[in-house]
Design an enzyme around this catalytic site. Structure first.
Site, PDB file in Angstrom:
ATOM      1  N   GLN A 246      62.471  20.221  14.176  1.00 43.16           N
ATOM      2  CA  GLN A 246      62.427  21.630  13.812  1.00 43.16           C
ATOM      3  C   GLN A 246      63.286  22.460  14.760  1.00 43.16           C
ATOM      4  O   GLN A 246      63.721  21.983  15.803  1.00 43.16           O
ATOM      5  CB  GLN A 246      60.978  22.135  13.860  1.00 43.16           C
ATOM      6  CG  GLN A 246      60.310  21.881  15.193  1.00 43.16           C
ATOM      7  CD  GLN A 246      58.799  21.876  15.123  1.00 43.16           C
ATOM      8  OE1 GLN A 246      58.203  22.131  14.084  1.00 43.16           O
ATOM      9  NE2 GLN A 246      58.154  21.583  16.239  1.00 43.16           N
ATOM     10  N   ASP A 374      45.347  23.179  14.248  1.00 43.18           N
ATOM     11  CA  ASP A 374      46.189  24.361  14.491  1.00 43.18           C
ATOM     12  C   ASP A 374      47.603  24.076  13.979  1.00 43.18           C
ATOM     13  O   ASP A 374      48.582  24.204  14.713  1.00 43.18           O
ATOM     14  CB  ASP A 374      46.197  24.674  15.991  1.00 43.18           C
ATOM     15  CG  ASP A 374      46.853  26.006  16.302  1.00 43.18           C
ATOM     16  OD1 ASP A 374      47.004  26.821  15.378  1.00 43.18           O
ATOM     17  OD2 ASP A 374      47.228  26.222  17.469  1.00 43.18           O
TER      18      ASP A 374
END
Length: 509
Positions: A246, A374
């Site tokens: 990413q 999360d």
């Protein structure tokens, strides 16, 4: 002097064959760069890549059709096409990043213009090179040679982009580098076929000018990338890195000193209000009576959830699993993030794992008392699996009988169907669920879901220091107004990935 007046030599044939391979490699990489940039900036990667591939193939067809109207100076035509591809493709990612902040219609106009122009030029090259090679071989042999090398080049390009180019150079410099390869091929062909070219000097000068420009872009690529990111994010970029997985960007406002973390162009947190999110994520599930010695955090590589977990002295072990080792590294070393997470990742009670959460949880290991999910929102098909009934079933096997799970679940206001689909999927796996939400200035209303086999209490006592959450506020957090109320949403699974499509649909409104 046309190609018909000369017989191609073996050396010239070899140059053309190599050119075919490189042309295909460059073409597929340009396509991947445009699709990746659009996925980062606009989201919905399946949609963006589908459109990019579709329009690119369509443009190749148009280019092939247009090539039949060219004259028979195949060498000149090929070199001109190669020069244009190097020029347009070399700056494609920079153009996209620079136009995005102004208006979506401008961005999409540039995006489709790049796809169609590069695709058309790539499409022109194949029939031109086939015609050249057919002077020394049968037409069927020429077509076979061109197409086989074209497919091999496409394979090399498609493999090298995610494994080499993107992690090492990033999007902007990757397009510069591929443009350089294109223009080198053009220069080699100009030199090798100089006797075929009436405009030899003009073409050579054009090639060297573009070569010089692209080399300057590569040399100052870091500055150009930072300028584009500043143009994109507006705030000062204090850290930027394209990892294997990413694009990580940390920004800081010059006026307010607010820090933000972006992943693939999507904001993950703001220092102004991240404590509200992380307190509501962690403390309800940690405050429930029972053992909390072993805690698992899936995602949370920024260390902010771990910061809150470490407030409980009886937590003896924290396993943090984040797929990106670079995310964990910068959260451990970057001063701006260390100040926020209070060096939680340096705690002796915490062990981090750079693994895919799906793979990690599907392995044998210890049982956890509390599990905190999360993860980013399911804004692409890869993240969809981390909100599936199969994933929750694997987590359930790694929990103690009294274990409790909590998951961030997107916004019950902006992505209402997504939120309740996550709740429905958890309810499919666990006996009991409990839903609640809070308000975040940076994101709006944000939701969470808890799940366990035994009963979940409705009242909570928060005994550790907090800045926002209280036991009383958790009572209100469980109340959903009419526009947030529960919907009849589907169960999400690997076989039927409905959540990702719901996310796309929810964000249309």
């Amino acid at each position: 002097m046309t190609t018909e007046q000369h017989t191609l030599t073996s050396k010239q044939i070899s140059v053309l064959l190599v050119s075919i391979l490189i042309v295909a490699l460059c073409g597929i990489v340009y396509e991947l760069i445009i699709g990746t940039v659009s996925s980062y900036l606009l989201g919905n990667s399946v949609y963006q890549f589908s459109l990019t591939i579709g329009f690119f193939m369509f443009a190749m067809g148009l280019g092939s059709l247009a090539s039949k109207y060219f004259d028979d100076n195949f060498v000149r035509n090929f070199i001109i096409v190669e020069i244009l591809i190097a020029l347009i493709g070399g700056v494609c990612s920079l153009l996209l990043f620079m136009t995005f902040p102004f208006a979506r219609v401008l961005y999409e106009t540039v995006m489709y213009g790049l796809i169609l122009s590069i695709g058309a030029l790539v499409g022109m090259e194949i029939p031109i090179l086939t015609a050249l090679l057919s002077q020394r071989a049968k037409i069927k042999d020429s077509i076979a040679n061109v197409m086989s090398l074209d497919y091999i080049g496409a394979l090399i390009g498609s493999v090298s982009f995610p494994l080499i180019l993107l992690p090492t150079l990033g999007l902007v410099q990757s397009s510069f580098a591929i443009g350089l390869i294109n223009i080198f091929i053009a220069i080699i062909n100009v030199v090798v076929f100089r006797h075929y070219l009436k405009q030899f000097k003009l073409l050579l000068i054009s090639c060297f000018l573009i070569l010089a420009a692209l080399m300057l872009f590569v040399l100052y690529g870091g500055y150009i990338t930072r300028y584009a990111e500043k143009h994109l994010y507006f705030d000062q970029v204090v850290y930027s890195e394209q990892t294997k997985y990413q694009k990580l960007v940390v920004t800081r406002s010059v006026t307010t000193r607010e820090q933000r973390l972006y992943i693939d162009g999507n904001i993950q947190f703001s220092s102004r209000d991240e404590f509200r999110y992380h307190e509501f994520l962690v403390h309800p599930v940690l405050s429930i009576d029972g053992s909390r010695e072993n805690v698992l955090i899936l995602g949370g590589g920024d260390g902010l959830a771990a910061r809150e977990v470490l407030k409980y002295d009886d937590v003896k072990l924290i396993h943090l699993v984040d797929i990106d080792a670079e995310m964990i590294r910068i959260s451990s070393e970057l001063p701006v993030l260390n100040r926020l997470n209070q060096k939680s990742l340096h705690s002796g009670r915490l062990t981090s794992y750079s693994q895919d959460a799906f793979t990690f949880i599907n392995q044998p290991g210890i049982l956890y008392d509390r599990v905190i999910i999360d993860m980013p929102d399911p804004h692409n098909e890869a993240l969809n699996k981390l909100y599936s009934k199969e994933f929750y079933t694997m987590i359930k096997r790694r929990m103690t009988p009294e274990g409790i799970l909590v998951s961030q679940s997107s916004s019950p206001f902006f992505t209402r169907n997504v939120y309740w689909s996550i709740e429905k999927t958890l309810d499919y796996v666990f006996e009991n669920t409990m839903s609640y939400h809070t308000s975040l200035p940076s994101f709006g209303i944000w939701g969470f879901n808890m799940a366990r086999q035994s009963e979940i209490p409705k009242e909570f006592t928060i005994d550790v220091p907090t800045r926002s959450i209280t036991g009383e506020s958790m009572i209100g957090a469980q109340i959903f107004t009419k526009d947030l109320a529960k919907l009849d949403a589907p169960v999400n699974s690997l076989m039927e990935p409905k959540l990702y499509h719901l996310y796309v649909e929810d964000l249309k409104y």
